[in-house]
Design a protein around this motif. Sequence first.
Motif: not given
Length: 456
Positions: A153, A166, A170-171, A173, A182-186
């Motif tokens: 992370e 991550s 990204s925030n 989680e 979690v993905p950093d971007n779309k």
Amino acid sequence: MEETTEKRDIEQLIVDRLPKSEEILERAKKVLLSPTVTGPFRAPRGVAFIEEAKGAKIVDVDGNEYVDLTMAYGPLILGHSHPVAVEAIQKACTNGTVYDIAHEPEVLMAELMVDSIPCADRVTFNNSGTEATMHAMRIARARTGKDKIGKFEGGYHGVHDYALISSVLSNPEGPVEDPVSVPDNKGIPQAVVDQVITLIFNAPETLEKIRRHKDELAAVIIEPVPSMYMVEMGDFLKDLREVTKECGVLLIFDEVISGFRLAYGGAQEYYGITPDMATYGKIIGGGLPIGAVAGSVDAMDPLITTGDPVQDLADKLLTIGTFSGNPLTMASGRAVVEHLRDNPQIYDHINGLADRIKREVHEFAEENEIAFQLIGLGSWFIPHFISGAPKSPRDLRGLETLLMQEILCNYLRYHGVYLPDLHTGFLSAVHTEEDADKIIAAVKTSLLEMSEDGII
Ligand code: PMP
């Protein structure tokens, strides 16, 4: 500290000094997505366009001079336009800049790397750190027959799909000790997110998580000096080495920054820990674009020829690229790396300067009761508005931190020191004690002014 009624508008003060840059910025907005490397995260205001860079100094098109701490995000360990690199490039380019046919300069550069990097039996070149980590992960998947990648992370490994999970933006989680990917971007496919197991630095929970997922994990990739959590991790790295070995999971050190900077042999030499593979970029290009994967014969097997072209075509990976291993980059990179090999005092110099800057800034912050630190190892550091050691990487994350760093960068630029946005600052062999004086003075003044302006 008391607030004054007249607050500075630091951005406006900067803009006022940049009339030519402002004119170029207006043109840039119409044709470029972003004129700065960090792209949309830096609001395009007060952007200095650089005219020239020499040694440790940069000058913008309006004639403002700065002590540069960007050093191109790390590659320029000898400073801008160092004669060693310039002469190598000049000499090489008269012989052709790219052939896509075998040439000795690539072999010479690989020999230099194999001689200096503990894990390196074989090297493959490409054009960026992003490509290097992408290839290393794929080599690991091919070598182990497993699909998943463990990454940390907040760990930064470039901008391919697996890397942007991550990572720094990204925030976080999930629980601190068991983060969720979690993905950093779309734009990152969920199918890729599902292939990444997110781990945390410096924690026994990570070792257990690797054991739990050992049948799916091809590799664990780690920056031995994490970009956003620059603390000593020697014991953890040792444990990570042992657990990955025990679990049949390859260990990849991302030495894109630490390679040839933390020590000549990088973090592997500094910590005395040898991974299965390591990724490189930055310094080894001598100021030109580069990436590389180095590894043991065993780890690099998916790239090593069987001697049978038909079998190779069926079994072996392609890491080709038009500009990969081009003779110009190889010549420049080799000249710089040989210079580092032959001048080990450079490491004492850059590490000593960084230590002095950190020490004097920390003393000042403490005396003035400002929660502020330059967190870093070796010759690089990043500002953080915290006091005391961070308890978890999550203490050093978040939008507020990024915004405070941005504001500090503006004050520093106004005082003639260019610290990069959203990135660590780097020292080079040509930064002097006088440059360090200037950096320390600029940080002190900036902190006092931020305090006067009610920002801290
Ligand atoms: N890995 C690390 C540790 C990095 O710091 C970077 C770049 N800052 C990369 C990978 C990506 O390298 P590049 O920007 O050359 O693609």
